[in-house]
Write a protein that holds these residues in place. Structure first.
Motif, PDB file in Angstrom:
ATOM      1  N   PHE A 185      -9.482 -72.693 -65.434  1.00 48.61           N
ATOM      2  CA  PHE A 185      -9.612 -71.111 -65.646  1.00 48.61           C
ATOM      3  C   PHE A 185     -10.544 -70.474 -65.664  1.00 48.61           C
ATOM      4  O   PHE A 185     -11.300 -69.640 -64.912  1.00 48.61           O
ATOM      5  CB  PHE A 185      -8.416 -70.722 -66.502  1.00 48.61           C
ATOM      6  N   GLN A 186     -11.581 -70.865 -66.823  1.00 49.59           N
ATOM      7  CA  GLN A 186     -12.848 -70.369 -67.034  1.00 49.59           C
ATOM      8  C   GLN A 186     -13.805 -70.886 -66.189  1.00 49.59           C
ATOM      9  O   GLN A 186     -14.828 -70.050 -65.724  1.00 49.59           O
ATOM     10  CB  GLN A 186     -13.236 -70.762 -68.321  1.00 49.59           C
ATOM     11  N   GLY A 187     -13.899 -71.883 -65.549  1.00 45.60           N
ATOM     12  CA  GLY A 187     -14.581 -72.639 -64.427  1.00 45.60           C
ATOM     13  C   GLY A 187     -14.792 -71.654 -63.237  1.00 45.60           C
ATOM     14  O   GLY A 187     -15.954 -71.187 -62.748  1.00 45.60           O
ATOM     15  N   MET A 188     -13.454 -71.266 -62.608  1.00 45.64           N
ATOM     16  CA  MET A 188     -13.439 -70.652 -61.585  1.00 45.64           C
ATOM     17  C   MET A 188     -14.073 -69.094 -62.130  1.00 45.64           C
ATOM     18  O   MET A 188     -14.712 -68.333 -61.144  1.00 45.64           O
ATOM     19  CB  MET A 188     -12.358 -70.613 -60.992  1.00 45.64           C
ATOM     20  N   PHE A 189     -13.734 -68.532 -63.192  1.00 41.74           N
ATOM     21  CA  PHE A 189     -13.872 -67.251 -63.372  1.00 41.74           C
ATOM     22  C   PHE A 189     -15.515 -67.002 -63.637  1.00 41.74           C
ATOM     23  O   PHE A 189     -16.309 -66.245 -63.140  1.00 41.74           O
ATOM     24  CB  PHE A 189     -13.327 -67.015 -64.857  1.00 41.74           C
ATOM     25  N   LEU A 190     -16.360 -68.049 -64.570  1.00 43.48           N
ATOM     26  CA  LEU A 190     -17.712 -67.680 -64.673  1.00 43.48           C
ATOM     27  C   LEU A 190     -18.502 -68.181 -63.445  1.00 43.48           C
ATOM     28  O   LEU A 190     -19.505 -67.645 -63.035  1.00 43.48           O
ATOM     29  CB  LEU A 190     -18.380 -68.877 -65.703  1.00 43.48           C
ATOM     30  N   LEU A 191     -17.950 -68.949 -62.380  1.00 43.15           N
ATOM     31  CA  LEU A 191     -18.389 -69.170 -61.083  1.00 43.15           C
ATOM     32  C   LEU A 191     -18.412 -68.023 -60.215  1.00 43.15           C
ATOM     33  O   LEU A 191     -19.533 -67.438 -59.842  1.00 43.15           O
ATOM     34  CB  LEU A 191     -17.872 -70.292 -60.307  1.00 43.15           C
ATOM     35  N   ALA A 192     -17.499 -67.211 -60.457  1.00 39.21           N
ATOM     36  CA  ALA A 192     -17.319 -65.904 -59.446  1.00 39.21           C
ATOM     37  C   ALA A 192     -18.392 -64.949 -60.200  1.00 39.21           C
ATOM     38  O   ALA A 192     -19.101 -64.234 -59.499  1.00 39.21           O
ATOM     39  CB  ALA A 192     -15.888 -65.276 -59.706  1.00 39.21           C
ATOM     40  N   VAL A 193     -18.438 -64.877 -61.328  1.00 36.32           N
ATOM     41  CA  VAL A 193     -19.281 -63.932 -62.139  1.00 36.32           C
ATOM     42  C   VAL A 193     -20.701 -64.388 -61.824  1.00 36.32           C
ATOM     43  O   VAL A 193     -21.721 -63.219 -61.563  1.00 36.32           O
ATOM     44  CB  VAL A 193     -19.168 -63.662 -63.578  1.00 36.32           C
ATOM     45  N   ILE A 194     -20.984 -65.563 -61.881  1.00 33.27           N
ATOM     46  CA  ILE A 194     -22.634 -65.911 -61.796  1.00 33.27           C
ATOM     47  C   ILE A 194     -23.132 -65.869 -60.437  1.00 33.27           C
ATOM     48  O   ILE A 194     -24.315 -65.669 -60.078  1.00 33.27           O
ATOM     49  CB  ILE A 194     -22.853 -67.132 -62.496  1.00 33.27           C
ATOM     50  N   LEU A 195     -22.047 -65.782 -59.310  1.00 35.16           N
ATOM     51  CA  LEU A 195     -22.394 -65.479 -57.975  1.00 35.16           C
ATOM     52  C   LEU A 195     -22.569 -63.962 -57.573  1.00 35.16           C
ATOM     53  O   LEU A 195     -23.215 -63.527 -56.868  1.00 35.16           O
ATOM     54  CB  LEU A 195     -21.521 -66.112 -57.068  1.00 35.16           C
ATOM     55  N   VAL A 196     -21.546 -63.358 -58.100  1.00 37.46           N
ATOM     56  CA  VAL A 196     -21.644 -61.724 -57.978  1.00 37.46           C
ATOM     57  C   VAL A 196     -22.435 -61.028 -58.534  1.00 37.46           C
ATOM     58  O   VAL A 196     -23.124 -60.118 -57.980  1.00 37.46           O
ATOM     59  CB  VAL A 196     -20.043 -61.295 -58.270  1.00 37.46           C
ATOM     60  N   MET A 197     -22.894 -61.347 -59.966  1.00 36.55           N
ATOM     61  CA  MET A 197     -23.781 -60.326 -60.684  1.00 36.55           C
ATOM     62  C   MET A 197     -25.260 -60.537 -59.778  1.00 36.55           C
ATOM     63  O   MET A 197     -25.689 -59.359 -59.789  1.00 36.55           O
ATOM     64  CB  MET A 197     -23.800 -61.127 -62.184  1.00 36.55           C
ATOM     65  N   PRO A 198     -25.956 -61.696 -59.692  1.00 32.78           N
ATOM     66  CA  PRO A 198     -27.234 -61.482 -58.976  1.00 32.78           C
ATOM     67  C   PRO A 198     -27.107 -60.977 -57.626  1.00 32.78           C
ATOM     68  O   PRO A 198     -28.038 -60.203 -57.246  1.00 32.78           O
ATOM     69  CB  PRO A 198     -27.687 -62.714 -59.044  1.00 32.78           C
ATOM     70  N   THR A 199     -26.010 -61.013 -57.013  1.00 35.43           N
ATOM     71  CA  THR A 199     -25.815 -60.563 -55.442  1.00 35.43           C
ATOM     72  C   THR A 199     -25.693 -59.047 -55.666  1.00 35.43           C
ATOM     73  O   THR A 199     -26.196 -58.136 -54.962  1.00 35.43           O
ATOM     74  CB  THR A 199     -24.611 -61.018 -54.789  1.00 35.43           C
ATOM     75  N   LEU A 200     -24.827 -58.545 -56.650  1.00 40.42           N
ATOM     76  CA  LEU A 200     -24.691 -57.273 -56.561  1.00 40.42           C
ATOM     77  C   LEU A 200     -25.977 -56.627 -57.050  1.00 40.42           C
ATOM     78  O   LEU A 200     -26.377 -55.562 -56.430  1.00 40.42           O
ATOM     79  CB  LEU A 200     -23.751 -56.724 -57.768  1.00 40.42           C
ATOM     80  N   LEU A 201     -26.726 -56.989 -57.813  1.00 39.19           N
ATOM     81  CA  LEU A 201     -27.935 -56.478 -58.385  1.00 39.19           C
ATOM     82  C   LEU A 201     -29.109 -56.423 -57.522  1.00 39.19           C
ATOM     83  O   LEU A 201     -30.040 -55.466 -57.218  1.00 39.19           O
ATOM     84  CB  LEU A 201     -28.521 -57.187 -59.825  1.00 39.19           C
ATOM     85  N   TRP A 202     -29.293 -57.522 -56.653  1.00 38.00           N
ATOM     86  CA  TRP A 202     -30.294 -57.665 -55.451  1.00 38.00           C
ATOM     87  C   TRP A 202     -29.992 -56.423 -54.494  1.00 38.00           C
ATOM     88  O   TRP A 202     -30.808 -55.960 -53.854  1.00 38.00           O
ATOM     89  CB  TRP A 202     -30.214 -59.163 -54.758  1.00 38.00           C
TER      90      TRP A 202
END
Length: 472
Positions: A185-202
């Motif tokens: 559960f947490q692996g899928m969640f943190l993968l989504a966050v660590i990909l979306v966060m830099p993409t969103l900010l860039w």
């Protein structure tokens, strides 16, 4: 503030409910520490990889990119390469042989594999696990303390106390199967966050044009190999194998291979897990680069650069998601490691010392008591905050990898290793891994502790086995 706190407790309430859901499956110590070897390939893959990264993924690794530039990316390359080889070389064999020998820990496997009736192999390896893993788990608690201090303004001690109670509770209640489901559960969640966060900010900040300027201002290189010289090549080698070699001897990862239901599914787990790891490390690298651009003047503590990005540039909603992802990464690793050390204590020390007493339910209770003991020791180490997250993880990773990695590979691929050679490998590996970092710091030698420990342990295994096989 209230949004973050409510989300924090809601998140860990979910983990608690997952723990309670698997409680009824514990009929024996084998169910508690190995899940009855019943996990599917999804659980095995995500559990093996999510239980590896910890707060290191969000805090320590972006700090490495932030301070060294893209030279630090060799660490990610080494981790991905050696984990792939770990799946390729170790996973199928260790799954088959530990089921055949009915072993649930690496220590018990070494004892059975080398017919060590004295118990010395089992005791030495269990003691090494206890020492290095206590430091490793402490690094996770330090990450929780920094997180609570930076984002919530909550005292560091309160942060590590709350984290210790929560993680210890769900490991104590659920065991191996709970940890695996939470890892998924947490692996899928943190993968989504660590990909979306830099993409969103860039995209939001449009900082692509300022990357070169920011890197030049901090004196950093955008090339993984800025100079074609011996110094630069050695630095790349040290970062690649100074981390990567450790995968071959990490019990909290190797035991995930042992718990899969069908060994034929290991190949599926391998490609799923490696894909997850490459994406996660890529996202973390982007965070480090982003930190250089957004904070070219530097931050007080480089390991908080991700937290500074969250605090300054993200809305409370997205900031809360990132918070939960860092908590997920941290608790994944601590839970897996606490369970491994507790298993080693109960199976390899308590059971060895009291073979007639600790059986059945008593052995299960001993395993759960060990969870409390290990958590308490790691909490005390984190309380005094003796070093940074990066240094604590690197020290423990090097010690564990140097202790178990060489012997595990030799035991799986050679029949010429003797009991004396195996014991020499464990002793030399743990000693060099534990002592060398102090000499390396003192004299400035850039020789990774893991690489040296791995080499010395391998040589000791070969030489001592050659001598003792001739005499026998």
């Amino acid at each position: 503030m209230y949004t973050e706190i409510i989300t924090f407790f809601a998140y860990f309430l979910l983990l608690f409910l997952l723990s309670m859901g698997t409680l009824k499956r514990q009929r024996s110590s084998v169910d508690y520490v190995m899940g009855g070897r019943s996990l599917n390939f999804w659980l095995t893959a995500l559990s093996a990889h999510a239980s590896d990264m910890s707060s290191w993924l969000f805090l320590a690794y972006p700090a490495l990119i932030y301070t060294k530039g893209l030279e630090g990316i060799w660490t990610a390359f080494g981790l991905a390469l050696c984990m792939f080889l770990n799946w390729q070389w170790v996973a199928p064999k260790i799954r088959a042989v530990t089921e055949k020998l009915q072993c649930v820990t690496l220590s018990s496997y070494f004892q059975e594999r080398f017919e060590d009736h004295s118990g010395s192999l089992r005791l030495f390896s269990a003691c090494a696990s206890f020492l290095f893993y206590s430091i490793y788990i402490a690094a996770g608690f330090v990450g929780l303390g920094l997180l609570s201090e930076s984002l919530f303004g909550i005292d560091y001690t309160v942060g590590i106390t709350v984290g210790a109670v929560i993680v210890t509770l769900y490991v104590f209640l659920g065991g191996y199967t709970t940890v695996a489901w939470i890892d998924l559960f947490q692996g899928m969640f943190l993968l989504a966050v660590i990909l979306v966060m830099p993409t969103l900010l860039w995209w939001k900040l449009d900082v692509v044009d300022t990357v070169l300027t920011a890197f030049a201002k901090r004196g950093l290189s955008l090339s993984p190999l800025p100079h074609l010289s011996f110094t630069s090549l050695w630095a790349a080698f040290a970062l690649t194998f100074g981390w990567g070699l450790g995968y071959f001897g990490q019990p909290h990862i190797v035991t995930k291979f042992m718990g899969i239901a069908d060994a034929r599914d290991l190949k599926k787990s391998q490609y799923l897990g490696i894909s997850w790891q490459v994406l996660a490390l890529g996202g973390a690298s982007a965070l480090g680069i982003l930190g250089v651009v957004l904070f070219p003047e530097g931050v007080t503590n480089p390991e908080t650069v991700t937290l500074e990005i969250v605090r300054v540039y993200l809305s409370p909603f997205f900031g809360t998601l990132v918070l939960c992802a860092i908590l997920a990464a941290t608790t994944n690793v601590m839970a897996a490691q606490i369970l491994v050390v507790a298993t080693s204590l109960s199976e390899d020390i308590y059971r060895f010392c009291f073979p007639q007493v600790l059986r059945g339910k008593r052995l299960l209770r001993a395993a759960k008591a060990s969870v409390l003991l290990v958590s308490l020791l790691a909490f005390l180490l984190a309380f005094f905050q003796i070093s940074s997250i990066y240094n604590l993880v690197f020290y423990a990773w090097s010690g564990i990898g140097g202790t178990f990695g060489p012997l595990l590979l030799w035991s799986l691929y050679s029949r010429r290793v003797t009991r004396q050679g195996a014991l020499a490998g464990i002793v030399f590996g743990s000693f060099i891994g534990g002592v060398w970092p102090y000499f390396d710091t003192l004299y400035g030698w850039n020789v990774p502790a893991l690489f040296l420990a791995f080499t010395c342990s391998s040589c000791a295994i070969y030489l001592v086995s050659s001598l003792t096989s001739k005499t026998s």
